[in-house]
Scaffold this motif. Sequence first.
Motif, PDB file in Angstrom:
ATOM      1  N   VAL A 188      10.003  44.376   1.937  1.00 26.43           N
ATOM      2  CA  VAL A 188       9.566  43.713   3.174  1.00 26.43           C
ATOM      3  C   VAL A 188      10.539  43.956   4.333  1.00 26.43           C
ATOM      4  CG1 VAL A 188       9.189  41.475   4.274  1.00 26.43           C
ATOM      5  CG2 VAL A 188       8.099  41.988   2.082  1.00 26.43           C
ATOM      6  N   PRO A 189      11.856  43.687   4.177  1.00 28.74           N
ATOM      7  CA  PRO A 189      12.746  43.923   5.328  1.00 28.74           C
ATOM      8  C   PRO A 189      12.826  45.381   5.743  1.00 28.74           C
ATOM      9  CG  PRO A 189      14.007  43.357   3.357  1.00 28.74           C
ATOM     10  CD  PRO A 189      12.583  43.089   3.038  1.00 28.74           C
ATOM     11  N   GLU A 190      12.659  46.280   4.788  1.00 26.71           N
ATOM     12  CA  GLU A 190      12.680  47.710   5.129  1.00 26.71           C
ATOM     13  C   GLU A 190      11.473  48.068   6.002  1.00 26.71           C
ATOM     14  OE1 GLU A 190      15.102  49.702   4.466  1.00 26.71           O
ATOM     15  OE2 GLU A 190      16.228  48.588   2.938  1.00 26.71           O
ATOM     16  N   LEU A 191      10.308  47.530   5.673  1.00 21.26           N
ATOM     17  CA  LEU A 191       9.119  47.786   6.483  1.00 21.26           C
ATOM     18  C   LEU A 191       9.240  47.134   7.847  1.00 21.26           C
ATOM     19  CD1 LEU A 191       6.296  47.367   3.804  1.00 21.26           C
ATOM     20  CD2 LEU A 191       6.954  49.480   4.969  1.00 21.26           C
ATOM     21  N   GLU A 192       9.790  45.935   7.882  1.00 18.32           N
ATOM     22  CA  GLU A 192       9.958  45.254   9.168  1.00 18.32           C
ATOM     23  C   GLU A 192      10.928  46.005  10.061  1.00 18.32           C
ATOM     24  OE1 GLU A 192      11.009  41.321   7.939  1.00 18.32           O
ATOM     25  OE2 GLU A 192       8.904  40.687   7.719  1.00 18.32           O
ATOM     26  N   ALA A 193      11.960  46.594   9.474  1.00 19.33           N
ATOM     27  CA  ALA A 193      12.912  47.392  10.256  1.00 19.33           C
ATOM     28  C   ALA A 193      12.254  48.629  10.846  1.00 19.33           C
ATOM     29  CB  ALA A 193      14.101  47.788   9.386  1.00 19.33           C
ATOM     30  N   LEU A 194      11.171  49.073  10.209  1.00 27.54           N
ATOM     31  CA  LEU A 194      10.424  50.235  10.701  1.00 27.54           C
ATOM     32  C   LEU A 194       9.324  49.828  11.681  1.00 27.54           C
ATOM     33  CD1 LEU A 194      10.169  52.172   7.315  1.00 27.54           C
ATOM     34  CD2 LEU A 194      11.589  52.780   9.287  1.00 27.54           C
ATOM     35  N   GLY A 195       9.250  48.530  11.992  1.00 32.20           N
ATOM     36  CA  GLY A 195       8.325  48.069  13.018  1.00 32.20           C
ATOM     37  C   GLY A 195       6.991  47.559  12.534  1.00 32.20           C
ATOM     38  N   HIS A 196       6.882  47.274  11.247  1.00 34.53           N
ATOM     39  CA  HIS A 196       5.606  46.827  10.690  1.00 34.53           C
ATOM     40  C   HIS A 196       5.708  45.395  10.172  1.00 34.53           C
ATOM     41  CE1 HIS A 196       4.083  50.891  11.035  1.00 34.53           C
ATOM     42  NE2 HIS A 196       5.189  51.325  10.430  1.00 34.53           N
ATOM     43  N   ARG A 197       4.580  44.726  10.098  1.00 37.64           N
ATOM     44  CA  ARG A 197       4.504  43.384   9.519  1.00 37.64           C
ATOM     45  C   ARG A 197       4.089  43.526   8.066  1.00 37.64           C
ATOM     46  NH1 ARG A 197       0.044  39.541   9.324  1.00 37.64           N
ATOM     47  NH2 ARG A 197       0.836  37.435   8.958  1.00 37.64           N
ATOM     48  N   ALA A 198       4.976  43.161   7.161  1.00 32.27           N
ATOM     49  CA  ALA A 198       4.710  43.292   5.731  1.00 32.27           C
ATOM     50  C   ALA A 198       4.241  41.958   5.176  1.00 32.27           C
ATOM     51  CB  ALA A 198       5.962  43.761   5.000  1.00 32.27           C
ATOM     52  N   VAL A 199       3.138  41.987   4.428  1.00 37.20           N
ATOM     53  CA  VAL A 199       2.539  40.763   3.898  1.00 37.20           C
ATOM     54  C   VAL A 199       2.329  40.908   2.394  1.00 37.20           C
ATOM     55  CG1 VAL A 199       0.599  39.148   4.052  1.00 37.20           C
ATOM     56  CG2 VAL A 199       1.328  40.420   6.092  1.00 37.20           C
ATOM     57  N   PRO A 200       3.257  40.401   1.569  1.00 37.57           N
ATOM     58  CA  PRO A 200       3.002  40.383   0.122  1.00 37.57           C
ATOM     59  C   PRO A 200       1.841  39.441  -0.180  1.00 37.57           C
ATOM     60  CG  PRO A 200       5.343  40.088   0.603  1.00 37.57           C
ATOM     61  CD  PRO A 200       4.602  39.921   1.896  1.00 37.57           C
ATOM     62  N   VAL A 201       0.917  39.890  -1.000  1.00 37.28           N
ATOM     63  CA  VAL A 201      -0.267  39.095  -1.327  1.00 37.28           C
ATOM     64  C   VAL A 201      -0.019  38.342  -2.634  1.00 37.28           C
ATOM     65  CG1 VAL A 201      -2.730  39.155  -1.844  1.00 37.28           C
ATOM     66  CG2 VAL A 201      -1.771  40.737  -0.148  1.00 37.28           C
ATOM     67  N   ALA A 202      -0.135  37.019  -2.591  1.00 38.08           N
ATOM     68  CA  ALA A 202      -0.004  36.203  -3.792  1.00 38.08           C
ATOM     69  C   ALA A 202      -1.323  36.237  -4.556  1.00 38.08           C
ATOM     70  CB  ALA A 202       0.356  34.771  -3.417  1.00 38.08           C
ATOM     71  N   LEU A 203      -1.282  36.721  -5.768  1.00 33.01           N
ATOM     72  CA  LEU A 203      -2.490  36.855  -6.582  1.00 33.01           C
ATOM     73  C   LEU A 203      -2.674  35.636  -7.471  1.00 33.01           C
ATOM     74  CD1 LEU A 203      -2.142  40.577  -7.740  1.00 33.01           C
ATOM     75  CD2 LEU A 203      -3.623  39.688  -5.922  1.00 33.01           C
ATOM     76  N   PRO A 204      -3.825  35.002  -7.457  1.00 30.89           N
ATOM     77  CA  PRO A 204      -4.088  33.894  -8.372  1.00 30.89           C
ATOM     78  C   PRO A 204      -3.848  34.319  -9.822  1.00 30.89           C
ATOM     79  CG  PRO A 204      -5.828  34.034  -6.729  1.00 30.89           C
ATOM     80  CD  PRO A 204      -4.973  35.268  -6.557  1.00 30.89           C
ATOM     81  N   GLY A 205      -3.149  33.466 -10.558  1.00 34.26           N
ATOM     82  CA  GLY A 205      -2.861  33.772 -11.954  1.00 34.26           C
ATOM     83  C   GLY A 205      -1.589  34.564 -12.157  1.00 34.26           C
ATOM     84  N   GLN A 206      -0.973  35.049 -11.078  1.00 35.05           N
ATOM     85  CA  GLN A 206       0.280  35.794 -11.192  1.00 35.05           C
ATOM     86  C   GLN A 206       1.322  35.145 -10.287  1.00 35.05           C
ATOM     87  OE1 GLN A 206      -2.054  39.978 -11.784  1.00 35.05           O
ATOM     88  NE2 GLN A 206       0.081  40.192 -11.213  1.00 35.05           N
ATOM     89  N   GLY A 207       1.762  33.963 -10.720  1.00 38.41           N
ATOM     90  CA  GLY A 207       2.801  33.273  -9.984  1.00 38.41           C
ATOM     91  C   GLY A 207       2.456  31.852  -9.602  1.00 38.41           C
ATOM     92  N   ASP A 208       1.169  31.460  -9.703  1.00 47.65           N
ATOM     93  CA  ASP A 208       0.798  30.100  -9.313  1.00 47.65           C
ATOM     94  C   ASP A 208       0.546  29.198 -10.518  1.00 47.65           C
ATOM     95  OD1 ASP A 208      -1.585  31.074 -10.282  1.00 47.65           O
ATOM     96  OD2 ASP A 208      -2.762  30.627  -8.496  1.00 47.65           O
ATOM     97  N   GLY A 209       0.848  29.703 -11.718  1.00 48.58           N
ATOM     98  CA  GLY A 209       0.712  28.884 -12.913  1.00 48.58           C
ATOM     99  C   GLY A 209      -0.704  28.725 -13.431  1.00 48.58           C
ATOM    100  N   SER A 210      -1.664  29.437 -12.840  1.00 42.87           N
ATOM    101  CA  SER A 210      -3.058  29.288 -13.251  1.00 42.87           C
ATOM    102  C   SER A 210      -3.440  30.373 -14.243  1.00 42.87           C
ATOM    103  CB  SER A 210      -3.988  29.357 -12.031  1.00 42.87           C
ATOM    104  OG  SER A 210      -5.338  29.394 -12.439  1.00 42.87           O
ATOM    105  N   ALA A 211      -3.647  29.986 -15.504  1.00 47.76           N
ATOM    106  CA  ALA A 211      -4.069  30.952 -16.517  1.00 47.76           C
ATOM    107  C   ALA A 211      -5.578  31.117 -16.529  1.00 47.76           C
ATOM    108  CB  ALA A 211      -3.585  30.512 -17.897  1.00 47.76           C
ATOM    109  N   SER A 212      -6.286  30.363 -15.675  1.00 50.85           N
ATOM    110  CA  SER A 212      -7.745  30.440 -15.643  1.00 50.85           C
ATOM    111  C   SER A 212      -8.262  31.336 -14.520  1.00 50.85           C
ATOM    112  CB  SER A 212      -8.345  29.036 -15.486  1.00 50.85           C
ATOM    113  OG  SER A 212      -7.948  28.461 -14.253  1.00 50.85           O
TER     114      SER A 212
END
Length: 227
Positions: free
Chosen positions: A20-44
């Motif tokens: 993310v900071p590397e992309l921002e240094a190059l002038g872009h807005r970096a947006v990591p996408v939070a995927l349901p089931g991969q980090g929010d505790g939802s196994a369903s």
Amino acid sequence: MDILLIGGLWLDASAWDDVVPELEALGHRAVPVALPGQGDGSASATLDDQVAAVLAAVDAADGTPLVVGHSAACTLAWLAADARPEKVGAVALVGGFPWDDGKLYADLFEITDGVMPFPGWGPFEGPDSADLSDAARTAFAEAAVPVPEAVARGVVHLVDERRFDVPVVVVCPEFTADQAKQWIDAGDVPELSRAEHVDLVDLDSGHWPMFTRPAELARLLAGAITR
């Protein structure tokens, strides 16, 4: 330009913290996408839930974003191009290729208690993991998020042939651009065989360049926009 970053199996959005900071240094807005089931505790969570999260990020983006998919999530990025061909400016595929219609998203490893846990490093010995230190391997395994069964065994649905007009850049880490071209030309990657604009770029790394080559990966992603 907005650059949407979608991590592959077992990764949450923090996988992109060094990119993310590397992309921002190059002038872009970096947006990591939070995927349901991969980090929010939802196994369903389901594959449809993950697609919806990606599309929400596409719809919220400024202008026509670059959608980046890593590994299995190359299919998620391609599903975004299928669902929003007029909104997705380009797709970058890192270390993987999109499945075609009707395939299971990522039915690759054993399912246990409704999830697909990280199987350990055995399946990834060799070029995939050669550039990961022992400490990096341990940190990855400890942070790995089991993927819900309904994601791994979700069915890929592609419906809009305008996706083939969306420009694609394939970032080739543990395999080479020449190898990728051979696979595409042979018809082993049907979706990219039909795509109108495909560029192939080499990256000297293993399968997880966001950890081992974040600056180089950021430069290639930024370069995908100028292409």
